[in-house]
Design a protein around this motif. Structure first.
Motif, short mmCIF file in Angstrom:
data_model
loop_
_atom_site.label_atom_id
_atom_site.label_comp_id
_atom_site.label_asym_id
_atom_site.label_seq_id
_atom_site.Cartn_x
_atom_site.Cartn_y
_atom_site.Cartn_z
N VAL A 84 -19.91 8.24 11.41
CA VAL A 84 -19.15 7.11 11.98
C VAL A 84 -17.96 7.66 12.74
N ARG A 85 -17.86 7.27 14.01
CA ARG A 85 -16.68 7.62 14.80
C ARG A 85 -15.87 6.34 14.98
N LEU A 86 -14.71 6.32 14.36
CA LEU A 86 -13.88 5.12 14.39
C LEU A 86 -13.18 4.98 15.73
N GLU A 87 -13.15 3.76 16.23
CA GLU A 87 -12.42 3.45 17.45
C GLU A 87 -11.48 2.28 17.25
N ASP A 88 -11.50 1.70 16.04
CA ASP A 88 -10.69 0.51 15.78
C ASP A 88 -9.35 0.83 15.12
N GLU A 89 -9.11 2.10 14.84
CA GLU A 89 -7.86 2.58 14.24
C GLU A 89 -7.56 1.96 12.88
N THR A 90 -8.58 1.53 12.15
CA THR A 90 -8.35 0.99 10.81
C THR A 90 -7.91 2.08 9.83
N GLU A 91 -8.21 3.33 10.18
CA GLU A 91 -7.77 4.43 9.32
C GLU A 91 -6.25 4.50 9.22
N VAL A 92 -5.56 4.04 10.27
CA VAL A 92 -4.10 4.03 10.27
C VAL A 92 -3.59 3.08 9.18
N ALA A 93 -4.16 1.89 9.12
CA ALA A 93 -3.74 0.90 8.10
C ALA A 93 -4.09 1.40 6.70
N ILE A 94 -5.25 2.02 6.54
CA ILE A 94 -5.66 2.52 5.23
C ILE A 94 -4.70 3.62 4.77
N ALA A 95 -4.36 4.53 5.67
CA ALA A 95 -3.43 5.61 5.32
C ALA A 95 -2.05 5.04 4.95
N LYS A 96 -1.59 4.04 5.70
CA LYS A 96 -0.30 3.42 5.37
C LYS A 96 -0.35 2.73 4.01
N ASP A 97 -1.47 2.06 3.72
CA ASP A 97 -1.63 1.41 2.41
C ASP A 97 -1.57 2.43 1.28
N ILE A 98 -2.24 3.55 1.48
CA ILE A 98 -2.25 4.59 0.44
C ILE A 98 -0.84 5.15 0.24
N MET A 99 -0.13 5.36 1.34
CA MET A 99 1.25 5.86 1.23
C MET A 99 2.14 4.85 0.51
N ALA A 100 1.96 3.55 0.79
CA ALA A 100 2.75 2.52 0.12
C ALA A 100 2.44 2.47 -1.38
N ILE A 101 1.17 2.61 -1.72
CA ILE A 101 0.78 2.63 -3.13
C ILE A 101 1.40 3.84 -3.82
N ARG A 102 1.39 4.96 -3.16
CA ARG A 102 1.97 6.18 -3.75
C ARG A 102 3.45 5.96 -4.06
N LYS A 103 4.16 5.38 -3.10
CA LYS A 103 5.60 5.13 -3.28
C LYS A 103 5.84 4.18 -4.46
N GLU A 104 5.07 3.09 -4.48
CA GLU A 104 5.22 2.10 -5.56
C GLU A 104 4.91 2.71 -6.93
N VAL A 105 3.82 3.46 -7.01
CA VAL A 105 3.40 4.03 -8.29
C VAL A 105 4.44 5.03 -8.80
N LEU A 106 5.00 5.82 -7.88
CA LEU A 106 6.03 6.77 -8.28
C LEU A 106 7.27 6.05 -8.82
N GLU A 107 7.48 4.80 -8.39
CA GLU A 107 8.60 3.99 -8.88
C GLU A 107 8.23 3.22 -10.14
N GLY A 108 6.98 3.38 -10.61
CA GLY A 108 6.53 2.67 -11.80
C GLY A 108 6.05 1.26 -11.52
N ASN A 109 5.85 0.92 -10.27
CA ASN A 109 5.38 -0.40 -9.87
C ASN A 109 3.87 -0.32 -9.62
N PHE A 110 3.10 -1.06 -10.42
CA PHE A 110 1.64 -1.02 -10.30
C PHE A 110 1.07 -2.34 -9.77
N ALA A 111 1.91 -3.20 -9.20
CA ALA A 111 1.48 -4.53 -8.77
C ALA A 111 0.39 -4.47 -7.70
N THR A 112 0.55 -3.61 -6.72
CA THR A 112 -0.43 -3.52 -5.64
C THR A 112 -1.77 -3.01 -6.17
N VAL A 113 -1.73 -2.00 -7.03
CA VAL A 113 -2.97 -1.47 -7.61
C VAL A 113 -3.66 -2.55 -8.44
#
Length: 194
Positions: A84-113
């Motif tokens: 699959v060759r992506l052209e819709d740039e959805t990988e950008v949103a997925i990467a941002k979501d993962i980074m946001a989850i990482r930040k939240e989890v490190l703060e002890g916030n598991f709401a998004t997960v």
């Protein structure tokens, strides 16, 4: 008997982060369509699980991993493992979501997960409709956009060719036999313009 020991805060955070990565990938329509259609072969779902582990490992091996690193990993794996060759740039949103989850989890916030897990449990067994994802297969010169199938049907009807309109066949000109001289050389005869 003693009660099972509770995981330490760091271990619980790591487990929640891994779970968050997996749920983020599972809820990614593009990857879900690739897995459902076995574009990665019969072990497509295992490849999705492996990708989640590879992302988690990237953070474990290099704590300074950022969204761009994740985007590159996502693009490479989708290309190499699913074709699959992506052209819709959805990988950008997925990467941002993962980074946001990482930040939240490190703060002890598991709401998004927890929210992603609830979404996954609600959608268990349901297939992602291809209408959410635009697929273009370049190797077959075919293009599908399932968002508006009625237009596609009309365009196909317009492209149909009536066989009665085919041109008449013309008899081929006879081939000129090569002329060989007494020394065994073939005489080159140029084409005459008519």
């Amino acid at each position: 008997m003693s009660a099972p020991s509770q995981p330490s805060g760091a271990t619980q955070s790591e487990a929640k982060f891994d779970l968050g990565i997996w749920h983020t990938l599972f809820n990614w329509d593009t990857l879900s369509v690739a897995v459902q259609n076995h574009w990665g072969g019969p072990d497509s779902s295992d490849k999705r699980d492996w990708l989640a582990g590879a992302i988690s490992e990237a953070f474990a091996n290099e704590p300074l991993t950022d969204a761009e690193d994740i985007e590159i990993l996502l693009l490479e794996v989708l290309q190499d493992e699913f074709g699959v060759r992506l052209e819709d740039e959805t990988e950008v949103a997925i990467a941002k979501d993962i980074m946001a989850i990482r930040k939240e989890v490190l703060e002890g916030n598991f709401a998004t997960v927890d929210r992603l897990q609830a979404k996954w449990e609600a959608s268990k067994g349901k297939e992602v409709k291809a209408g959410k994802v635009q697929v273009r297969e370049q190797n077959q010169d075919a293009e599908w956009d399932s968002v508006d199938e009625e237009e596609d049907d009309e365009e196909e009807e317009d492209r149909d060719v009536d066989m009665e309109d085919a041109p008449q066949l013309v008899a081929a000109k006879p081939k000129v036999a090569p002329v060989v001289d007494e020394d065994g050389f073939t005489k080159v005869v140029g084409k005459r313009r008519t």
